[in-house]
Design a protein around this motif. Structure first.
Motif, mmCIF file in Angstrom:
data_model
loop_
_atom_site.group_PDB
_atom_site.id
_atom_site.type_symbol
_atom_site.label_atom_id
_atom_site.label_comp_id
_atom_site.label_asym_id
_atom_site.label_seq_id
_atom_site.Cartn_x
_atom_site.Cartn_y
_atom_site.Cartn_z
ATOM 1 N N ALA A 225 -21.715 -39.489 -5.856
ATOM 2 C CA ALA A 225 -21.174 -39.742 -4.389
ATOM 3 C C ALA A 225 -20.895 -38.247 -3.504
ATOM 4 O O ALA A 225 -21.080 -38.038 -2.378
ATOM 5 C CB ALA A 225 -19.568 -39.910 -5.183
ATOM 6 N N ILE A 226 -20.690 -37.273 -4.712
ATOM 7 C CA ILE A 226 -20.432 -36.315 -3.737
ATOM 8 C C ILE A 226 -21.798 -35.444 -3.170
ATOM 9 O O ILE A 226 -21.808 -35.115 -2.334
ATOM 10 C CB ILE A 226 -19.752 -34.459 -4.666
ATOM 11 N N ALA A 230 -22.042 -35.489 0.921
ATOM 12 C CA ALA A 230 -22.389 -34.885 1.610
ATOM 13 C C ALA A 230 -23.519 -34.154 2.389
ATOM 14 O O ALA A 230 -24.136 -32.970 3.186
ATOM 15 C CB ALA A 230 -21.925 -32.655 0.785
ATOM 16 N N ALA A 231 -24.384 -35.109 2.685
ATOM 17 C CA ALA A 231 -25.554 -35.599 3.014
ATOM 18 C C ALA A 231 -25.513 -35.569 4.469
ATOM 19 O O ALA A 231 -26.155 -35.193 5.471
ATOM 20 C CB ALA A 231 -26.641 -36.430 2.509
ATOM 21 N N ASP A 232 -24.325 -36.148 5.151
ATOM 22 C CA ASP A 232 -24.156 -35.883 6.031
ATOM 23 C C ASP A 232 -23.280 -35.297 7.018
ATOM 24 O O ASP A 232 -22.049 -35.850 6.439
ATOM 25 C CB ASP A 232 -24.269 -37.851 6.893
ATOM 26 N N PRO A 233 -23.003 -34.895 8.095
ATOM 27 C CA PRO A 233 -21.985 -34.056 8.078
ATOM 28 C C PRO A 233 -20.823 -35.454 8.598
ATOM 29 O O PRO A 233 -19.514 -34.773 8.474
ATOM 30 C CB PRO A 233 -22.269 -33.566 10.035
ATOM 31 N N TYR A 244 -6.915 -38.704 0.095
ATOM 32 C CA TYR A 244 -8.019 -38.367 -2.236
ATOM 33 C C TYR A 244 -7.407 -36.626 -1.655
ATOM 34 O O TYR A 244 -8.800 -36.366 -1.081
ATOM 35 C CB TYR A 244 -8.459 -39.172 -1.781
ATOM 36 N N PRO A 245 -6.714 -36.421 -2.292
ATOM 37 C CA PRO A 245 -7.109 -35.031 -2.264
ATOM 38 C C PRO A 245 -7.728 -34.150 -3.268
ATOM 39 O O PRO A 245 -7.818 -32.887 -2.665
ATOM 40 C CB PRO A 245 -4.534 -34.596 -2.991
ATOM 41 N N ARG A 246 -8.294 -34.651 -4.584
ATOM 42 C CA ARG A 246 -9.402 -34.028 -5.414
ATOM 43 C C ARG A 246 -10.151 -33.836 -4.645
ATOM 44 O O ARG A 246 -11.525 -32.813 -5.048
ATOM 45 C CB ARG A 246 -8.479 -34.670 -6.672
ATOM 46 N N LEU A 247 -10.454 -35.238 -3.920
ATOM 47 C CA LEU A 247 -11.920 -34.802 -3.895
ATOM 48 C C LEU A 247 -12.251 -34.809 -2.509
ATOM 49 O O LEU A 247 -13.030 -33.340 -2.873
ATOM 50 C CB LEU A 247 -12.031 -36.599 -2.933
ATOM 51 N N ARG A 248 -10.620 -34.787 -1.321
ATOM 52 C CA ARG A 248 -11.196 -33.338 -0.275
ATOM 53 C C ARG A 248 -11.422 -31.976 -0.462
ATOM 54 O O ARG A 248 -12.031 -31.002 -0.793
ATOM 55 C CB ARG A 248 -9.613 -33.662 0.227
ATOM 56 N N LEU A 250 -12.353 -31.230 -4.289
ATOM 57 C CA LEU A 250 -14.267 -30.767 -4.088
ATOM 58 C C LEU A 250 -15.023 -30.372 -3.457
ATOM 59 O O LEU A 250 -16.274 -29.863 -3.380
ATOM 60 C CB LEU A 250 -14.832 -32.354 -5.365
ATOM 61 N N LEU A 251 -15.163 -31.707 -2.473
ATOM 62 C CA LEU A 251 -16.224 -31.557 -0.701
ATOM 63 C C LEU A 251 -15.572 -29.982 -0.073
ATOM 64 O O LEU A 251 -16.871 -29.461 0.025
ATOM 65 C CB LEU A 251 -15.993 -32.739 0.050
ATOM 66 N N ASP A 252 -14.736 -29.224 0.184
ATOM 67 C CA ASP A 252 -14.659 -28.616 0.752
ATOM 68 C C ASP A 252 -15.558 -26.970 -0.540
ATOM 69 O O ASP A 252 -16.264 -25.996 -0.228
ATOM 70 C CB ASP A 252 -12.814 -27.601 1.042
ATOM 71 N N ALA A 253 -15.351 -27.178 -1.654
ATOM 72 C CA ALA A 253 -16.279 -26.384 -3.016
ATOM 73 C C ALA A 253 -17.033 -26.773 -2.830
ATOM 74 O O ALA A 253 -18.028 -25.308 -2.816
ATOM 75 C CB ALA A 253 -14.915 -26.221 -3.639
ATOM 76 N N LEU A 254 -17.459 -27.901 -2.967
ATOM 77 C CA LEU A 254 -19.535 -27.488 -3.481
ATOM 78 C C LEU A 254 -19.739 -28.687 -2.409
ATOM 79 O O LEU A 254 -21.014 -28.923 -2.517
ATOM 80 C CB LEU A 254 -18.929 -29.269 -4.470
#
Length: 288
Positions: A225-226, A230-233, A244-248, A250-254
């Motif tokens: 899912a991550i 991330a595949a499209d801006p 979803y703070p945790r998802l945010r 993860l996305l910021d990091a990965l």
């Protein structure tokens, strides 16, 4: 490690079909979710619905051709994925009343949930208590709903016969509420089981024996899912905008970290080590 695969949204070759690999019994087979459905979710789902809609459909893509009546396996794998993304989730037993529009009699499934050796006689969904949603990814197993998509239902429900509507402050599961859902050819009524039934369902030796396998499959599902977010801006911006703070985090990091999948179906992200050298790491090992 190769650079991250920034492919057009499609099913990656990540997670393997959900364990455990049990002897096959007679029953229906899960059908495929059209690739266009995943693309539509990624392109158009609102920020607060994006992970809630994507993960069940992505799971179904991975397990196409598997037995449709493994609802506990599905809920445990999906639950692991949601929890890793910071969305609390718990498998919950339900009684499902299906009433066809054609005038035939209604059928009740999942009454008196219990284990008989390694077979669960009942039905369960995945409950997302903080978001008042439940997910039935194996709805297709029933005669009245063959070929149906995964169900993501909001708990607009009744309690002891009283219509309550959308009241997310009420705990549908612990209150044994009944969620009413319309499908194209029938009406569904999901009545939550009790806390004691949920505890017995999850206390079975078979559940504990395969806990690590469900967690690993859920980790690969969340990782996929991550990668897709991330595949499209534009999709990435919507995924970051959800509640979803945790998802945010993860996305910021990965989102821009190189990633790849090995021969065993495990996704790894390139992550800086303590000495400054990057190394491939599984999602649940990354220190965030």
């Amino acid at each position: 490690m190769p650079e991250s695969r920034r492919r057009k949204p499609q099913t990656p070759t990540g997670a393997r079909p959900t364990p455990p690999a049990r002897p096959r019994r007679p029953g229906r087979i899960l059908g495929a979710v059209p690739e266009s459905r995943l693309e539509a979710i990624l392109a158009r789902a609102p920020a607060d619905r994006l992970p809630i809609w994507l993960l069940p459909h992505l799971y179904r893509q991975y397990v196409t051709g598997a037995q449709a009546n493994h609802c506990i396996d599905a809920a445990l794998t999906l639950g692991a994925a949601f929890n890793l993304l910071g969305i609390p989730a718990r498998p919950w037993p339900v009684r499902l009343l299906i009433e066809p529009d054609a005038g035939t009699s209604a059928t009740l499934y999942g009454d008196n949930p219990r284990w008989e050796e390694d077979v669960f006689r009942g039905h369960c969904v995945l409950w997302l208590p903080q978001h008042a949603h439940f997910i039935d990814v194996t709805l297709e197993q029933f005669e009245e709903t063959v070929g149906d998509d995964p169900l993501v239902g909001r708990a607009a429900y009744t309690l002891h016969g009283t219509q309550l509507g959308d009241q997310p402050t009420l705990d549908w599961a612990n209150a044994s509420g009944t969620a009413l859902v319309r499908r194209e050819t029938c009406s569904l009524a999901y009545t939550a089981g009790t806390e004691a039934e949920a505890e017995r369902m999850l206390a079975a030796p078979l559940v504990h024996a395969h806990a690590a396998a469900h967690h690993r499959s859920g980790t690969n599902l969340a990782s996929t899912a991550i990668v897709l977010f991330a595949a499209d801006p534009e999709t990435l911006a919507r995924a970051r905008a959800g509640p979803y703070p945790r998802l945010r985090t993860l996305l910021d990091a990965l989102a821009h970290a190189p990633s790849d999948v090995d021969d065993d179906g495990n996704w790894r992200f390139l992550w800086p080590g303590p000495t400054g050298n990057s190394r491939p790491m599984l999602l649940d090992d990354i220190p965030l």
